[in-house]
Scaffold this motif. Structure first.
Motif, PDB file in Angstrom:
ATOM      1  N   ALA A  27     -10.514  -6.000  14.440  1.00 55.23           N
ATOM      2  CA  ALA A  27      -9.281  -6.064  13.651  1.00 55.23           C
ATOM      3  C   ALA A  27      -8.047  -6.039  14.532  1.00 55.23           C
ATOM      4  O   ALA A  27      -6.963  -5.719  14.076  1.00 55.23           O
ATOM      5  CB  ALA A  27      -9.235  -4.901  12.670  1.00 55.23           C
ATOM      6  N   GLU A 415      -4.976   1.986  11.411  1.00 48.90           N
ATOM      7  CA  GLU A 415      -4.912   0.571  11.047  1.00 48.90           C
ATOM      8  C   GLU A 415      -6.174  -0.203  11.433  1.00 48.90           C
ATOM      9  O   GLU A 415      -6.405  -1.296  10.934  1.00 48.90           O
ATOM     10  CB  GLU A 415      -3.693  -0.094  11.694  1.00 48.90           C
ATOM     11  N   ASN A 418     -10.242   0.247   8.938  1.00 45.69           N
ATOM     12  CA  ASN A 418     -10.533  -0.540   7.735  1.00 45.69           C
ATOM     13  C   ASN A 418     -11.253   0.299   6.681  1.00 45.69           C
ATOM     14  O   ASN A 418     -12.207  -0.143   6.030  1.00 45.69           O
ATOM     15  CB  ASN A 418     -11.362  -1.782   8.072  1.00 45.69           C
ATOM     16  N   ASN A 420     -10.167   1.153   3.882  1.00 45.57           N
ATOM     17  CA  ASN A 420      -9.921   0.606   2.542  1.00 45.57           C
ATOM     18  C   ASN A 420     -10.715  -0.670   2.274  1.00 45.57           C
ATOM     19  O   ASN A 420     -10.739  -1.168   1.139  1.00 45.57           O
ATOM     20  CB  ASN A 420      -8.422   0.326   2.350  1.00 45.57           C
ATOM     21  N   GLY A 421     -11.330  -1.222   3.308  1.00 48.34           N
ATOM     22  CA  GLY A 421     -12.147  -2.411   3.141  1.00 48.34           C
ATOM     23  C   GLY A 421     -11.379  -3.723   3.074  1.00 48.34           C
ATOM     24  O   GLY A 421     -11.971  -4.780   2.903  1.00 48.34           O
ATOM     25  N   ASN A 422     -10.049  -3.627   3.223  1.00 51.76           N
ATOM     26  CA  ASN A 422      -9.242  -4.852   3.139  1.00 51.76           C
ATOM     27  C   ASN A 422      -8.299  -5.008   4.332  1.00 51.76           C
ATOM     28  O   ASN A 422      -7.359  -5.792   4.299  1.00 51.76           O
ATOM     29  CB  ASN A 422      -8.435  -4.859   1.840  1.00 51.76           C
ATOM     30  N   GLY A 423      -8.565  -4.240   5.382  1.00 48.43           N
ATOM     31  CA  GLY A 423      -7.782  -4.380   6.600  1.00 48.43           C
ATOM     32  C   GLY A 423      -6.466  -3.631   6.619  1.00 48.43           C
ATOM     33  O   GLY A 423      -5.720  -3.728   7.595  1.00 48.43           O
ATOM     34  N   THR A 424      -6.150  -2.888   5.550  1.00 51.48           N
ATOM     35  CA  THR A 424      -4.878  -2.162   5.508  1.00 51.48           C
ATOM     36  C   THR A 424      -4.999  -0.819   6.217  1.00 51.48           C
ATOM     37  O   THR A 424      -6.073  -0.222   6.281  1.00 51.48           O
ATOM     38  CB  THR A 424      -4.432  -1.930   4.062  1.00 51.48           C
ATOM     39  N   ASP A 435       0.499   3.396   0.949  1.00 49.77           N
ATOM     40  CA  ASP A 435      -0.926   3.734   0.923  1.00 49.77           C
ATOM     41  C   ASP A 435      -1.410   4.121  -0.464  1.00 49.77           C
ATOM     42  O   ASP A 435      -2.602   4.362  -0.676  1.00 49.77           O
ATOM     43  CB  ASP A 435      -1.245   4.850   1.924  1.00 49.77           C
TER      44      ASP A 435
END
Length: 550
Positions: A27, A415, A418, A420-424, A435
């Motif tokens: 990432a 960061e 991952n 959250n599973g969406n790269g945020t 957040d």
């Protein structure tokens, strides 16, 4: 995933730091040169700072002597402060500024009992005159009797009822005076150990009324924070030749920091990492040394940051290192700090493939040790939010300081994991509410939030003070920081913001400091460092107002 090949073999002094290859994150963000108002990693000492207010470096022996002298002076200090006959002071820390000002941090006892929330800091001029005092509890300490109506067994029962930990066991019951909120009362403090739902160990401190058994306060002694799971490329780590041959992962140049392999265990220290040829790790997660090197590197950078920025000799200021444990548990997706062992512990992440041993994890976790050794901010409510924010602030500062091309500094927390599973990211310092849970601004309900969310107010303050409001790009990352009053702020630079936060933490904050008191502490710190009514002090005031702390 981008890989770095193993570091080449090196020659020369074998106890020196060695280059080690680590894997970089998939990432990874493409980063450019820094823009904005933040200072460079090398610019920690701002030229306009008042050198007289800078803390002097103390060696371990000098600090020990200073504490001994402070303890000898404690009875006179208690009389000078007008403390009651049953109250005594126990010296815990001494900070000496270049202008001769001495800041002495004391714990308080009452009739021999520890007073929780009784800590204070005296500020004494070179002449010996008392300049001021910062108190966790403003009033007198007194209880009707130190004889408890309830037995310790009742305190254990009450404390166990509070804990949600698996295999909870109550131990270490002690009688105390609780003074951190409201009128002082006789109480018990019980430590309940066990395991939290996610596998994190629990050291829940529960304070109960010694007359009624009612819970007065509780906080978790294990302070866990999340950082990035990316790795830091080819780095150097400190190793020491072993008497039996080979090398141990012991950093003799930084207080003897050791890195241990728990090998899936959840207690003890496991095994000290050892290597035959002093070449550590190969950049892959399958090599157990790789996570160890990343943890050791993070600890080294954090040690160096505190030394460079604040003249601090180790996390506790005593020249002694914490230690690190890696490969905790099975697929444990977290990292944590424990005051009890004075150590950092790292899990291996999802499917044991993503160890949480990156740079800002170490900076975050070790900074919990800094807070424990200075203000001792209670890990609950607003003081807990300030505690957690302090770790985010200095974890971020370590990341900038290291100036690592594989992990360039930013104001994003977690960061690369991952989660959250969406790269945020896990948290955003420029606008914490992004957040979904953190507070951008102070309100009366902030203290009810989890400390990782109530920390948002201080994180936002630090970003705004450093960089200012509005849209900008720093190291290739875009930010857009708002203010509660729609004001436009110009940052004073991260280097100055770091100095102000550290001085406030180490000399003016106490265990019960809330956001209003943090404002007062940072205003005083800015005045000490840059002068009363200086641009920096005015910026601190305006920034607190911008996050609704007035």
């Amino acid at each position: 995933m981008t890989h770095h090949s193993p570091a080449p073999r090196t020659t020369g002094r074998r106890t020196a730091a060695r280059a080690t290859a680590l894997a970089a994150s998939a990432a990874m963000v493409v980063l450019a040169l820094q823009s904005g108002t933040a200072a460079t990693a090398a610019g920690h000492t701002a030229s306009s700072r008042d050198a007289g207010a800078t803390a002097l470096p103390l060696s371990a022996s000098q600090r020990a002597t200073a504490l001994k002298d402070a303890q000898a002076d404690a009875p006179a200090a208690a009389r000078q402060l007008g403390l009651g006959s049953g109250e005594k002071l126990v010296a815990r820390d001494v900070v000496r500024d270049a202008d001769g000002t001495t800041h002495t941090r004391y714990e308080r006892t009452y009739d021999g009992l520890p007073v929780l929330g009784g800590d204070l800091v005296t500020h004494t001029a070179k002449s010996g005159d008392l300049k001021g005092v910062s108190k966790a509890h403003k009033g007198a300490i007194s209880v009707a009797s130190t004889d408890a109506s309830l037995a310790p067994a009742a305190a254990k029962k009450s404390a166990l009822a509070v804990s949600d930990a698996k295999s909870a066991t109550a131990k270490n019951v002690r009688k105390v005076v609780w003074a951190a909120s409201g009128k002082p009362v006789l109480a018990y403090e019980t430590v309940v150990t066990g395991t939290q739902a996610d596998g994190t160990p629990s050291e829940l401190h529960v304070v109960t009324d010694a007359a009624t058994g009612k819970k007065l306060y509780s906080y978790e002694g294990i302070e866990n924070g999340t950082g990035t799971s990316e790795y830091s490329g080819t780095v150097t780590v400190g190793s020491t030749a072993s008497a039996g041959g080979g090398f141990d992962l012991t950093d003799g140049g930084r207080g003897g920091h050791k890195t241990y392999d728990l090998n899936g265990g959840t207690s003890g220290t496991g095994t000290l990492f050892h290597d035959a040829d002093d070449q550590w790790g190969d950049g892959t997660v399958t090599n157990r040394q790789t996570a160890a090197v990343d943890a050791a590197y993070g600890a080294a950078e954090t040690w160096d940051y505190y030394k460079s920025a604040f003249n601090r000799n180790g996390i506790a200021g005593d020249g002694k290192a914490a230690y690190s444990r890696v490969h905790y548990g099975n697929a444990y997706v977290n990292a944590f700090w424990s005051d009890a062992c004075f150590c950092m512990t790292y899990g291996d992440g999802q499917s044991n493939q993503h160890p949480l041993t990156a740079l800002d994890v170490a900076g975050h976790e070790m900074s919990h040790g800094l807070t424990a050794s200075t203000a001792g901010l209670n890990y609950s409510r607003e003081s807990g939010g300030l505690n957690e924010a302090t770790s985010d602030i200095f974890g971020t500062s370590v990341e900038f300081f290291a100036n690592n091309s594989s992990d360039v500094g930013d104001y994003l927390i977690g960061e690369k994991i991952n989660i959250n599973g969406n790269g945020t990211p896990l948290r955003y310092m420029d606008k914490p509410s992004k957040d979904g849970g953190s507070a951008d601004y102070w309100s009366k309900t902030v203290g009810r939030l989890d400390v990782h969310y109530s920390s948002g107010v201080a994180n936002h303050f630090f970003y705004l003070l450093s960089e200012g409001s509005g849209a900008k790009t720093i190291n290739g990352v875009s930010y857009n920081s708002p203010t509660s009053n729609n004001s436009t702020l110009t940052g004073i630079g991260r280097a100055k913001a770091e100095q102000i936060w550290y001085k406030a933490l180490s000399t003016y904050m106490t265990s019960t400091t809330n956001y209003a008191a943090a404002r007062t502490a940072t205003l005083q710190a800015a005045s000490d460092l840059y002068g009363a009514n200086s641009a920096e002090q005015q910026a601190v005031a305006a920034t607190w107002t911008a996050v609704n702390v007035k």
